[in-house]
Design a protein around this motif. Structure first.
Motif, PDB file in Angstrom:
ATOM      1  N   LYS A  57       0.854  -1.181   0.000  1.00  0.00           N
ATOM      2  CA  LYS A  57       0.000   0.000   0.000  1.00  0.00           C
ATOM      3  C   LYS A  57       0.890   1.231   0.000  1.00  0.00           C
ATOM      4  CE  LYS A  57      -3.950   1.734   2.614  1.00  0.00           C
ATOM      5  NZ  LYS A  57      -4.763   1.525   3.801  1.00  0.00           N
ATOM      6  N   LYS A  58       0.758   2.037  -1.043  1.00  0.00           N
ATOM      7  CA  LYS A  58       1.571   3.249  -1.179  1.00  0.00           C
ATOM      8  C   LYS A  58       3.057   2.945  -1.034  1.00  0.00           C
ATOM      9  CE  LYS A  58      -2.103   6.257   0.372  1.00  0.00           C
ATOM     10  NZ  LYS A  58      -2.592   7.191   1.370  1.00  0.00           N
ATOM     11  N   ASN A  59       3.525   1.936  -1.777  1.00  0.00           N
ATOM     12  CA  ASN A  59       4.935   1.518  -1.808  1.00  0.00           C
ATOM     13  C   ASN A  59       5.476   1.050  -0.460  1.00  0.00           C
ATOM     14  OD1 ASN A  59       5.126   2.020  -4.569  1.00  0.00           O
ATOM     15  ND2 ASN A  59       5.603   4.172  -4.205  1.00  0.00           N
ATOM     16  N   LYS A  60       4.600   0.703   0.466  1.00  0.00           N
ATOM     17  CA  LYS A  60       5.011   0.174   1.762  1.00  0.00           C
ATOM     18  C   LYS A  60       4.484  -1.244   1.879  1.00  0.00           C
ATOM     19  CE  LYS A  60       4.562   0.929   6.703  1.00  0.00           C
ATOM     20  NZ  LYS A  60       3.859   1.658   7.752  1.00  0.00           N
ATOM     21  N   THR A  61       5.348  -2.195   2.219  1.00  0.00           N
ATOM     22  CA  THR A  61       4.961  -3.590   2.327  1.00  0.00           C
ATOM     23  C   THR A  61       4.908  -3.997   3.793  1.00  0.00           C
ATOM     24  OG1 THR A  61       6.045  -4.083   0.234  1.00  0.00           O
ATOM     25  CG2 THR A  61       5.532  -5.950   1.639  1.00  0.00           C
ATOM     26  N   THR A  62       3.798  -4.626   4.194  1.00  0.00           N
ATOM     27  CA  THR A  62       3.648  -5.135   5.549  1.00  0.00           C
ATOM     28  C   THR A  62       3.022  -6.526   5.480  1.00  0.00           C
ATOM     29  OG1 THR A  62       1.490  -4.103   5.778  1.00  0.00           O
ATOM     30  CG2 THR A  62       3.351  -2.869   6.615  1.00  0.00           C
ATOM     31  N   ILE A  63       3.099  -7.250   6.577  1.00  0.00           N
ATOM     32  CA  ILE A  63       2.424  -8.541   6.676  1.00  0.00           C
ATOM     33  C   ILE A  63       1.246  -8.367   7.620  1.00  0.00           C
ATOM     34  CG2 ILE A  63       2.619 -10.936   7.427  1.00  0.00           C
ATOM     35  CD1 ILE A  63       5.536 -10.867   6.648  1.00  0.00           C
ATOM     36  N   MET A  64       0.068  -8.844   7.191  1.00  0.00           N
ATOM     37  CA  MET A  64      -1.148  -8.694   7.986  1.00  0.00           C
ATOM     38  C   MET A  64      -1.874 -10.021   8.110  1.00  0.00           C
ATOM     39  SD  MET A  64      -3.098  -5.350   6.662  1.00  0.00           S
ATOM     40  CE  MET A  64      -2.603  -3.723   7.086  1.00  0.00           C
ATOM     41  N   THR A  65      -2.637 -10.140   9.186  1.00  0.00           N
ATOM     42  CA  THR A  65      -3.527 -11.283   9.329  1.00  0.00           C
ATOM     43  C   THR A  65      -4.809 -11.004   8.559  1.00  0.00           C
ATOM     44  OG1 THR A  65      -4.580 -10.382  11.293  1.00  0.00           O
ATOM     45  CG2 THR A  65      -2.646 -11.772  11.650  1.00  0.00           C
ATOM     46  N   GLN A  66      -5.588 -12.051   8.327  1.00  0.00           N
ATOM     47  CA  GLN A  66      -6.847 -11.880   7.617  1.00  0.00           C
ATOM     48  C   GLN A  66      -7.812 -10.989   8.390  1.00  0.00           C
ATOM     49  OE1 GLN A  66      -7.648 -16.046   7.061  1.00  0.00           O
ATOM     50  NE2 GLN A  66      -7.007 -15.956   4.933  1.00  0.00           N
ATOM     51  N   SER A  67      -7.817 -11.091   9.707  1.00  0.00           N
ATOM     52  CA  SER A  67      -8.729 -10.231  10.477  1.00  0.00           C
ATOM     53  C   SER A  67      -8.332  -8.760  10.334  1.00  0.00           C
ATOM     54  CB  SER A  67      -8.783 -10.646  11.949  1.00  0.00           C
ATOM     55  OG  SER A  67      -7.550 -10.465  12.573  1.00  0.00           O
ATOM     56  N   LEU A  84     -19.597 -25.379  -4.204  1.00  0.00           N
ATOM     57  CA  LEU A  84     -18.303 -25.779  -4.766  1.00  0.00           C
ATOM     58  C   LEU A  84     -17.121 -25.172  -4.007  1.00  0.00           C
ATOM     59  CD1 LEU A  84     -19.174 -25.510  -8.561  1.00  0.00           C
ATOM     60  CD2 LEU A  84     -19.200 -27.546  -7.097  1.00  0.00           C
ATOM     61  N   LEU A  85     -17.400 -24.294  -3.064  1.00  0.00           N
ATOM     62  CA  LEU A  85     -16.372 -23.654  -2.222  1.00  0.00           C
ATOM     63  C   LEU A  85     -15.296 -22.954  -3.053  1.00  0.00           C
ATOM     64  CD1 LEU A  85     -15.890 -26.557   0.353  1.00  0.00           C
ATOM     65  CD2 LEU A  85     -17.571 -24.715   0.406  1.00  0.00           C
ATOM     66  N   GLU A  86     -15.717 -22.225  -4.073  1.00  0.00           N
ATOM     67  CA  GLU A  86     -14.766 -21.578  -4.979  1.00  0.00           C
ATOM     68  C   GLU A  86     -14.529 -20.102  -4.692  1.00  0.00           C
ATOM     69  OE1 GLU A  86     -15.433 -24.240  -8.980  1.00  0.00           O
ATOM     70  OE2 GLU A  86     -16.662 -22.435  -8.742  1.00  0.00           O
ATOM     71  N   ARG A  87     -15.264 -19.505  -3.783  1.00  0.00           N
ATOM     72  CA  ARG A  87     -15.157 -18.067  -3.548  1.00  0.00           C
ATOM     73  C   ARG A  87     -14.220 -17.745  -2.397  1.00  0.00           C
ATOM     74  NH1 ARG A  87     -19.446 -15.346  -6.113  1.00  0.00           N
ATOM     75  NH2 ARG A  87     -18.218 -13.506  -5.700  1.00  0.00           N
ATOM     76  N   GLN A  88     -13.799 -16.494  -2.355  1.00  0.00           N
ATOM     77  CA  GLN A  88     -12.839 -16.008  -1.365  1.00  0.00           C
ATOM     78  C   GLN A  88     -13.377 -14.749  -0.708  1.00  0.00           C
ATOM     79  OE1 GLN A  88      -8.660 -15.727  -2.585  1.00  0.00           O
ATOM     80  NE2 GLN A  88      -8.795 -13.538  -2.220  1.00  0.00           N
ATOM     81  N   CYS A  89     -13.227 -14.650   0.613  1.00  0.00           N
ATOM     82  CA  CYS A  89     -13.654 -13.476   1.375  1.00  0.00           C
ATOM     83  C   CYS A  89     -12.790 -12.264   1.023  1.00  0.00           C
ATOM     84  CB  CYS A  89     -13.540 -13.784   2.874  1.00  0.00           C
ATOM     85  SG  CYS A  89     -14.011 -12.418   3.970  1.00  0.00           S
ATOM     86  N   VAL A  90     -13.299 -11.075   1.299  1.00  0.00           N
ATOM     87  CA  VAL A  90     -12.513  -9.855   1.089  1.00  0.00           C
ATOM     88  C   VAL A  90     -11.217  -9.881   1.902  1.00  0.00           C
ATOM     89  CG1 VAL A  90     -14.498  -8.430   0.455  1.00  0.00           C
ATOM     90  CG2 VAL A  90     -13.798  -8.565   2.854  1.00  0.00           C
ATOM     91  N   CYS A  91     -11.171 -10.696   2.956  1.00  0.00           N
ATOM     92  CA  CYS A  91      -9.971 -10.803   3.801  1.00  0.00           C
ATOM     93  C   CYS A  91      -8.964 -11.814   3.258  1.00  0.00           C
ATOM     94  CB  CYS A  91     -10.353 -11.200   5.233  1.00  0.00           C
ATOM     95  SG  CYS A  91     -10.742 -12.951   5.419  1.00  0.00           S
ATOM     96  N   THR A  92      -9.272 -12.477   2.159  1.00  0.00           N
ATOM     97  CA  THR A  92      -8.466 -13.491   1.464  1.00  0.00           C
ATOM     98  C   THR A  92      -8.734 -14.926   1.916  1.00  0.00           C
ATOM     99  OG1 THR A  92      -6.448 -13.513   2.816  1.00  0.00           O
ATOM    100  CG2 THR A  92      -6.578 -11.839   1.063  1.00  0.00           C
ATOM    101  N   GLN A  93      -9.595 -15.152   2.894  1.00  0.00           N
ATOM    102  CA  GLN A  93      -9.939 -16.523   3.303  1.00  0.00           C
ATOM    103  C   GLN A  93     -10.586 -17.235   2.123  1.00  0.00           C
ATOM    104  OE1 GLN A  93      -9.446 -18.338   6.127  1.00  0.00           O
ATOM    105  NE2 GLN A  93     -10.428 -20.047   5.079  1.00  0.00           N
ATOM    106  N   GLN A  94     -10.083 -18.403   1.797  1.00  0.00           N
ATOM    107  CA  GLN A  94     -10.582 -19.144   0.635  1.00  0.00           C
ATOM    108  C   GLN A  94     -11.555 -20.240   1.047  1.00  0.00           C
ATOM    109  OE1 GLN A  94      -6.976 -20.468  -1.237  1.00  0.00           O
ATOM    110  NE2 GLN A  94      -6.626 -18.486  -2.193  1.00  0.00           N
ATOM    111  N   GLY A  95     -12.272 -20.772   0.066  1.00  0.00           N
ATOM    112  CA  GLY A  95     -13.150 -21.907   0.285  1.00  0.00           C
ATOM    113  C   GLY A  95     -14.413 -21.598   1.048  1.00  0.00           C
ATOM    114  N   LEU A  96     -15.011 -20.436   0.788  1.00  0.00           N
ATOM    115  CA  LEU A  96     -16.227 -20.042   1.507  1.00  0.00           C
ATOM    116  C   LEU A  96     -17.435 -20.839   1.027  1.00  0.00           C
ATOM    117  CD1 LEU A  96     -16.012 -16.149   1.469  1.00  0.00           C
ATOM    118  CD2 LEU A  96     -15.168 -17.722   3.204  1.00  0.00           C
TER     119      LEU A  96
END
Length: 133
Positions: free
Chosen positions: A15-25, A58-70
């Motif tokens: 974000k704005k040339n700054k890289t961080t690691i975040m949890t899904q929450s 089919l569990l093919e969608r992903q949450c806005v937080c990146t959680q897969q298999g919704l």
């Protein structure tokens, strides 16, 4: 904001040339505040309501937080600015600390497709309640 998933539950955020690691929450909290009128998560959570619900067998969608298999996909609408968050998973809906939404999630998880087919959940009728096959 660019989100790159690196392992379950953690993502690189650029974000704005700054890289961080975040949890899904944390990702969900940031996205929610970005789409809210309020600038603080604690205030922003009160702006959102359930617009509709879908079920993806089919569990093919992903949450806005990146959680897969919704399986259950929730569409939330902001009551103040009409912005939409979709798809949102059950865990993120529960993060809103709204007892009505939490009960809706609980009922959907308990009764699943039967409630989806009738369009009724937790005593309410939702126009967008449907199943994706």
């Amino acid at each position: 904001m660019i989100i790159l998933k690196i392992e379950i539950g953690f993502c690189f955020i650029i974000k704005k040339n700054k890289t961080t690691i975040m949890t899904q929450s944390k990702i969900f909290m940031e996205i929610l505040v970005e789409k809210s009128v309020a600038n603080l998560y604690e205030n922003a959570i009160h702006e959102w309501e359930l617009e509709s619900t879908e079920q993806d067998l089919l569990l093919e969608r992903q949450c806005v937080c990146t959680q897969q298999g919704l399986r259950y996909l929730y569409k939330l609408r902001n009551k103040l600015n009409n912005k939409i968050l979709f798809p949102v998973g059950s865990s993120c809906v529960k993060r809103l600390n709204n007892s009505n939404l939490t009960e809706t999630v609980r009922q959907l998880e308990k009764w699943g497709g039967r409630k989806i087919r009738t369009g009724k959940l937790n005593g309410n009728t939702y126009k967008g309640l449907r199943t994706l096959l």
